[in-house]
Design an enzyme around this catalytic site. Structure first.
Site, short mmCIF file in Angstrom:
data_model
loop_
_atom_site.label_atom_id
_atom_site.label_comp_id
_atom_site.label_asym_id
_atom_site.label_seq_id
_atom_site.Cartn_x
_atom_site.Cartn_y
_atom_site.Cartn_z
N ALA A 17 60.21 -2.32 24.35
CA ALA A 17 60.30 -0.91 24.00
C ALA A 17 61.60 -0.73 23.22
CB ALA A 17 60.33 -0.06 25.26
N GLU B 191 26.05 -16.64 34.13
CA GLU B 191 24.61 -16.90 34.04
C GLU B 191 24.00 -16.92 35.44
OE1 GLU B 191 27.18 -18.59 32.92
OE2 GLU B 191 26.66 -19.95 31.29
N HIS C 96 29.31 -18.46 37.99
CA HIS C 96 29.45 -18.19 36.57
C HIS C 96 28.51 -17.03 36.21
CE1 HIS C 96 31.26 -22.38 35.45
NE2 HIS C 96 31.98 -21.71 36.31
N LEU D 161 58.94 -6.49 37.96
CA LEU D 161 57.91 -7.24 37.22
C LEU D 161 56.60 -7.35 37.98
CD1 LEU D 161 59.93 -10.16 35.54
CD2 LEU D 161 59.54 -7.84 34.71
N ARG E 132 52.28 -1.92 39.59
CA ARG E 132 52.33 -0.82 40.56
C ARG E 132 51.56 0.41 40.09
NH1 ARG E 132 57.42 -2.21 39.56
NH2 ARG E 132 58.04 -0.26 38.55
N GLY F 140 64.79 -10.10 27.20
CA GLY F 140 65.25 -9.18 26.17
C GLY F 140 65.16 -9.73 24.75
N GLU G 236 58.67 -10.06 28.47
CA GLU G 236 59.19 -8.68 28.49
C GLU G 236 60.67 -8.63 28.14
OE1 GLU G 236 58.16 -5.61 31.08
OE2 GLU G 236 56.16 -6.33 31.52
N1 LIG Z 1 63.63 -2.20 25.87
C1 LIG Z 1 63.04 -3.26 26.36
O1 LIG Z 1 61.84 -3.42 26.24
C2 LIG Z 1 63.88 -4.28 27.05
C3 LIG Z 1 63.22 -5.32 27.72
C4 LIG Z 1 64.00 -6.27 28.33
C5 LIG Z 1 65.37 -6.18 28.26
N2 LIG Z 1 65.95 -5.15 27.62
C6 LIG Z 1 67.41 -5.07 27.51
O2 LIG Z 1 67.84 -6.19 26.80
C7 LIG Z 1 69.12 -6.59 27.26
C8 LIG Z 1 69.10 -8.08 27.49
O3 LIG Z 1 68.66 -8.72 26.31
P1 LIG Z 1 69.50 -9.88 25.71
O4 LIG Z 1 68.94 -10.22 24.38
O5 LIG Z 1 70.93 -9.55 25.80
O6 LIG Z 1 69.28 -11.06 26.78
P2 LIG Z 1 67.96 -11.72 27.37
O7 LIG Z 1 67.00 -12.06 26.29
O8 LIG Z 1 67.49 -10.95 28.55
O9 LIG Z 1 68.63 -13.03 27.93
C9 LIG Z 1 68.99 -14.04 27.03
C10 LIG Z 1 68.00 -15.15 27.25
O10 LIG Z 1 67.94 -16.03 26.17
C11 LIG Z 1 67.79 -17.33 26.71
N3 LIG Z 1 68.12 -18.36 25.75
C12 LIG Z 1 69.32 -18.82 25.38
N4 LIG Z 1 69.16 -19.84 24.48
C13 LIG Z 1 67.83 -20.01 24.32
C14 LIG Z 1 67.04 -20.89 23.53
N5 LIG Z 1 67.59 -21.81 22.74
N6 LIG Z 1 65.72 -20.77 23.58
C15 LIG Z 1 65.13 -19.84 24.37
N7 LIG Z 1 65.84 -18.99 25.15
C16 LIG Z 1 67.17 -19.08 25.11
C17 LIG Z 1 68.75 -17.29 27.88
O11 LIG Z 1 68.51 -18.35 28.77
P3 LIG Z 1 69.69 -18.87 29.72
O12 LIG Z 1 70.14 -17.72 30.56
O13 LIG Z 1 69.03 -19.95 30.50
O14 LIG Z 1 70.76 -19.39 28.81
C18 LIG Z 1 68.38 -15.96 28.47
O15 LIG Z 1 67.29 -16.07 29.34
C19 LIG Z 1 69.37 -5.85 28.52
O16 LIG Z 1 70.39 -4.91 28.28
C20 LIG Z 1 68.08 -5.17 28.84
O17 LIG Z 1 68.28 -3.86 29.35
C21 LIG Z 1 65.24 -4.19 27.02
#
Ligand SMILES: NC(=O)c1ccc[n+]([C@@H]2O[C@H](COP(=O)([O-])OP(=O)(O)OC[C@H]3O[C@@H](n4cnc5c(N)ncnc54)[C@H](OP(=O)(O)O)[C@@H]3O)[C@@H](O)[C@H]2O)c1
Length: 354
Positions: A156, A52, A50, A208, A211, A287, A285
Site C-alpha cells: 500500500a 471428476e 478429485h 499476517l 481475520r 517492505g 507484503e
Molecule cells: N505500506 C505497505 O504496504 C508496507 C508493507 C510492509 C512494510 N511497510 C513499511 O516498510 C518499512 C520497512 O521496509 P524496508 O524496505 O525498510 O525493509 P524490509 O523490506 O521490511 O526489510 C528489509 C529486508 O530486505 C532483506 N534483504 C536484504 N538484502 C537482501 C537481498 N540481497 N535479497 C533479498 N532480501 C534482502 C532483509 O533481510 P535481512 O533482514 O535478512 O537482511 C530484510 O528482510 C516499514 O517502515 C514498514 O512500515 C509498508
C-alpha cells in the site's frame, strides 16, 4: 460456444477450491446431457475426491447416459496419488465424451490421462477456454513448470508514493481503507505463504493472519538473517505456524527456523525451500527493500498496489513498477493497480481477474 459456456461453469466450480485445494490445482467438473446439467463437483481439499469423482458421486448410482458430456478444466489424472486415477474411473463409469480446457503439466499426468481415455474410445475435445483455465491455476502451473511458487507482491502506498511515514514511534501507519483490508485478507487466504522483511516485522509487528474474511491463514514467513525481530513479535506468538530464515538459530521464539548463509541469495534459497514444501504461491507484503529484490531479480508474477487517499510528504519510498498496470479498480476510497510480469503466465484478454 456451447462448450465455452459450460466450461465457464466448470471454472466457477473449480474456484470453490480457492484457498483449500492447494497444493493441488483447482478443478471443477460437470456432466451435461443436452441442455441439462446432470451433476457437478469440484476438488475441495488434498486427499479428497478429485472433481471428476465428486461429480460422478453426485450423480449417484445412475448410469452415465451415452450422449452425456463430461466437462473438466484439467486433464484427468492417470497416476495413483492419494486417490486412484480419474481416467480409469471415467472409463469404468462409461463416460463417452469429454471436454477439457488443458493438459496437466504435472509430469506423471501430462498427456497420459487423455491418451488412456482416447485409447478406451472416449471422444476428447481439448483447448476449450484453455487460457482462462490456465489463469485460474497459474499458481499450480508456475510451481510445476518453473520449480518455484507463484509470487504475488502487494503493498500500500500513499498518494505521493511512500509505503511508510518517517518513523518517530513504532506501530503501523495506516494507508489503506478498511474496505481494502478485507480484500487483502481475502488475498492472504488464497495463497499458501505470506512473507515479510525484517524491518517490517520490527516497525509494524504484523500478525499476517486471515481475520477479516473466513479462510485459511497462510504460513507466516520472515526473512531476518540478523535476528532483529523482537522475541515478543506477534509473528512468534504461536497463533499460526511461522517460518524464519535466519543467520543463526534463536531461542525463545515459536517458529521453525532455517539458517541462511549470508553469502547466498536469500530469495533463491527461500523459493527453493517453498518449492520443496509444495508451497505453490506466496504473497509478499513488503517492505520496499524486499519487494525491490524480487522485482530486480524478475522473480515475481503479479504485483498489486493499493494507493490510499492521503499524502505523506516524505517517508520510505514505494517500489516503482517499470510497466503499466493491466487493470485498475477502486476499493472504497483506494485505487488498486494490478500488474502482471509479462515474462511469466499470461492473463487472458477480457475482464479476467480471478
Ligand atoms: N505500506 C505497505 O504496504 C508496507 C508493507 C510492509 C512494510 N511497510 C513499511 O516498510 C518499512 C520497512 O521496509 P524496508 O524496505 O525498510 O525493509 P524490509 O523490506 O521490511 O526489510 C528489509 C529486508 O530486505 C532483506 N534483504 C536484504 N538484502 C537482501 C537481498 N540481497 N535479497 C533479498 N532480501 C534482502 C532483509 O533481510 P535481512 O533482514 O535478512 O537482511 C530484510 O528482510 C516499514 O517502515 C514498514 O512500515 C509498508
Amino acid at each position: 460456444m456451447e462448450h465455452d459456456r459450460l466450461m465457464l461453469r466448470c471454472l466457477q466450480l473449480a474456484r470453490n477450491g480457492s484457498g483449500s485445494a492447494a497444493p493441488n490445482p483447482m478443478v471443477g467438473a460437470l456432466l451435461v446431457q443436452g441442455d441439462r446439467i446432470l451433476a457437478e463437483g469440484w476438488h475441495r481439499t488434498p486427499g479428497g475426491p478429485h472433481a471428476e469423482r465428486a461429480c460422478l458421486e453426485a450423480l449417484g448410482g445412475e448410469a452415465v447416459p451415452a450422449d452425456a458430456i463430461l466437462y473438466v478444466n484439467l486433464e484427468p489424472c492417470a497416476h495413483h496419488g492419494r486417490t486412484p486415477p480419474c481416467a480409469d474411473l471415467l472409463i469404468e463409469r462409461g463416460v463417452k465424451r469429454l471436454v477439457v480446457a488443458h493438459r496437466d503439466p504435472f509430469a506423471q499426468v501430462n498427456g497420459k490421462g487423455l491418451g488412456r481415455l482416447r485409447d478406451a474410445g472416449v471422444e476428447v475435445i481439448e483447448g476449450v477456454l484453455a487460457d482462462e483455465a490456465r489463469w485460474i491455476n497459474r499458481r499450480f502451473i508456475t510451481s510445476v513448470t518453473a520449480g518455484r511458487p507463484y509470487v504475488v507482491l502487494k503493498w500500500a502506498q500513499s498518494r505521493d508514493g511512500f509505503i511508510d511515514r518517517p518513523r518517530a514511534e513504532p506501530g503501523p501507519h495506516r494507508i489503506s481503507s478498511p474496505q481494502s483490508d478485507v480484500l487483502v485478507h481475502r488475498w492472504r487466504s488464497e495463497e499458501q505463504a505470506i512473507l515479510v522483511g525484517s524491518r517490517t516485522a520490527v516497525h509494524d509487528d504484523p500478525r499476517l493472519d486471515v481475520r477479516h474474511v473466513s479462510g485459511r491463514s497462510p504460513l507466516r514467513v520472515l526473512l531476518d538473517r540478523g535476528g532483529t525481530a523482537p522475541i515478543d513479535s506477534r509473528l512468534f506468538d504461536g497463533a499460526h505456524p511461522t517460518l524464519v530464515f535466519t543467520g543463526k538459530i534463536r531461542s525463545g521464539i515459536i517458529a521453525e527456523q532455517i539458517i541462511i548463509d549470508p553469502a547466498e541469495d536469500p530469495i533463491a534459497i527461500m523459493l527453493d525451500a517453498f518449492n520443496q514444501r509444495s508451497i505453490r504461491s506466496i504473497l509478499v507484503e513488503g517492505g520496499a527493500e524486499l519487494h525491490g529484490h524480487f522485482l530486480r531479480e524478475g522473480l515475481w508474477d503479479e504485483a498489486r498496489v493499493i494507493t490510499g487517499s492521503m499524502a505523506f510528504g516524505s517517508g520510505t519510498p514505494a517500489p516503482v513498477m517499470a510497466t503499466s498496470p493491466c487493470r485498475i479498480e477502486s476499493c472504497g476510497p483506494d485505487r488498486i493497480a494490478y500488474f502482471t510480469n509479462s515474462t511469466q503466465q499470461k492473463q487472458p484478454r477480457g475482464s479476467w481477474h480471478w
